[in-house]
Design a protein around this motif. Structure first.
Motif, short mmCIF file in Angstrom:
data_model
loop_
_atom_site.label_atom_id
_atom_site.label_comp_id
_atom_site.label_asym_id
_atom_site.label_seq_id
_atom_site.Cartn_x
_atom_site.Cartn_y
_atom_site.Cartn_z
N LYS A 17 9.20 -14.32 31.22
CA LYS A 17 8.15 -15.18 31.78
C LYS A 17 8.54 -15.73 33.15
N LEU A 20 8.57 -12.98 35.75
CA LEU A 20 7.20 -12.61 36.11
C LEU A 20 6.56 -13.63 37.04
N ARG A 31 0.30 -9.93 49.35
CA ARG A 31 -1.06 -9.39 49.45
C ARG A 31 -1.92 -10.24 50.37
N VAL B 146 7.21 -7.19 31.45
CA VAL B 146 7.15 -7.68 32.82
C VAL B 146 6.38 -6.71 33.72
N VAL B 149 2.49 -6.59 32.92
CA VAL B 149 1.75 -7.79 33.32
C VAL B 149 1.67 -7.88 34.85
N ARG B 150 2.73 -7.46 35.50
CA ARG B 150 2.71 -7.46 36.97
C ARG B 150 1.60 -6.54 37.48
N ASP B 153 -1.80 -7.98 36.97
CA ASP B 153 -2.14 -8.99 37.97
C ASP B 153 -2.68 -8.34 39.25
N ARG B 154 -2.07 -7.23 39.61
CA ARG B 154 -2.53 -6.49 40.80
C ARG B 154 -3.96 -6.01 40.59
N MET B 184 9.89 -11.83 22.97
CA MET B 184 8.71 -11.23 23.60
C MET B 184 7.79 -12.35 24.08
N MET B 185 7.17 -12.16 25.22
CA MET B 185 6.24 -13.17 25.74
C MET B 185 5.06 -13.32 24.78
N ALA B 189 2.07 -17.45 27.39
CA ALA B 189 2.89 -17.15 28.57
C ALA B 189 2.15 -16.18 29.49
N ASN B 192 -1.10 -17.75 31.00
CA ASN B 192 -0.67 -18.73 31.97
C ASN B 192 -0.43 -18.09 33.33
N ILE B 193 0.22 -16.94 33.30
CA ILE B 193 0.57 -16.25 34.53
C ILE B 193 -0.65 -15.56 35.14
N LEU B 194 -1.44 -14.88 34.31
CA LEU B 194 -2.57 -14.10 34.84
C LEU B 194 -3.82 -14.96 35.05
N SER B 195 -3.87 -16.10 34.40
CA SER B 195 -5.04 -16.98 34.40
C SER B 195 -6.37 -16.23 34.30
#
Lengths: 91, 265
Positions: A17, A20, A31, B146, B149-150, B153-154, B184-185, B189, B192-195
């Motif tokens: 987390k 990331l 970007r 990771v 999810v990255r 996000d893109r 594991m996430m 989690a 939260n990151i990708l909203s």
């Protein structure tokens, strides 16, 4: 002696987390690099309402954890202030 | 007027095609008419997951080029009379159709079917642009890793710049035991990151591989935890309020109980 029975401070899920968060922070910044410029000019506009400062002396930077040692990305701003723009002791 | 939804991910191998097949079958099982479009030109797989590989005569490039009518090219599913597949050609390149042709193709189907699901190829190049061109809604599939999810996000960033009506996330191949151990996430989690809004969480399940072997989507198998998760996702797409379980709970048990409860009510 190293205590081998003690569980690790965090599981790899938590590591995933925080890695990331940093990676995505960096990706989004790459970007849209304009965002940082917009942030700077907005911050300056807000500060200018209260403080007297020379914007050429101002330094705003975004630090990723590796370069500054912190937990997550960190925003630092250094603004040498000459004084208050106006008396602000109204009640 | 139907809905056009693209299933995408950025990263390959996270379960886009499986997700498309299962959601499509799930919606068809709920009585909706559904067309699945395989946009993975040159690497088609949706036909195999559905067990329809022997039935394909025409493909979507032939439709796009006007060499056959769209209804001639639609292959009816084995289990659901109201589910159809429009296959990708196996021999062409990703740029064998244009975004304009895709928009035209989608709009020729949208009046006659409730849902058009588009299986997007991996990557964010021309194939991605073609697959997303005709769609108004998007489902992004990611696994709790990771790199996945990255990439998600893109893709979400690209979709947001295209003014999609809705962008929802499916977290695939979750291992509840690993989540419990902190290895594991979890859903929080990742969101939260990708909203973005989560449409569903699908557990890792051997039944998905067996289903692929048989050419029969797991959504029809009440013994499959992943299949039941996909059935719940199909219900959520219809706006039926199906609550989301935290990943760390005993997933398969929770999802099964809920299904039994629904049937008997």
């Amino acid at each position: 002696m190293i205590n081998t029975t003690k569980p690790p401070p965090e599981g790899s899920g938590q590591v995933a987390k925080s890695r990331l968060q940093t990676i995505i922070f960096q990706d989004r910044l790459e970007r849209s690099p304009k965002v940082l410029e917009l942030l700077k000019s907005d911050m300056m506009a807000v500060m200018a309402a209260y403080l007297d400062f020379d914007e050429n002396d101002m330094e705003i930077d975004l630090w990723l954890p590796n370069s500054k040692g912190g937990e997550g990305p960190t925003l630092t701003a250094t603004v040498p202030v000459k004084g208050w723009k106006a008396r602000s002791d109204t009640t | 007027m139907g809905e056009i939804i693209v299933v995408t991910s950025g990263k390959g191998g996270v379960g886009k095609t499986t997700t498309t097949a299962n959601i499509g079958s799930g919606l068809a099982a709920l009585g909706k008419s559904v067309v699945l479009i395989d946009m993975d030109i040159g690497l088609r797989n949706l036909d195999v997951i559905l067990g329809l590989e022997q039935k394909i005569v025409y493909d979507l490039v032939q439709v796009a080029e006007g060499r056959c009518r769209v209804k001639q090219a639609l292959v009816k599913d084995k289990r659901y009379d109201n589910l159809y597949l429009l296959a990708a050609p196996q021999t062409k390149d990703k740029d064998a159709v244009t975004p304009e042709q895709m928009v035209k193709l989608c709009s020729s189907l949208v009046d006659d079917y409730d849902y058009i699901l588009i299986d997007c190829p991996a990557g964010i190049e021309q194939g991605f642009r073609n697959a997303t061109a005709g769609a108004a809604k998007a489902i992004v599939v990611a696994t709790p890793e990771v790199n996945s999810v990255r990439d998600a996000d893109r893709v979400v960033g690209l979709l947001e710049s295209e003014d999609f009506e809705s962008i929802q996330l499916i977290i695939n191949r979750v291992r509840p035991q690993m989540v419990r151990k902190g290895e594991m996430m979890d859903m929080d989690a990742i969101t939260n990151i990708l909203s973005i809004n989560v449409l569903g969480v699908v557990p890792d399940d051997e039944a998905i591989i067996a289903a692929g072997n048989m050419g029969e989507p797991a959504v029809a198998n009440p013994q499959s935890p992943a299949g039941m998760a996909y059935a719940n996702i199909a219900r959520r797409i219809l706006d039926v309020n199906v609550p989301m379980l935290p990943i760390s709970e005993n997933f398969s048990f929770g999802e099964k109980v809920k299904n039994i409860f629904r049937k008997r009510r």
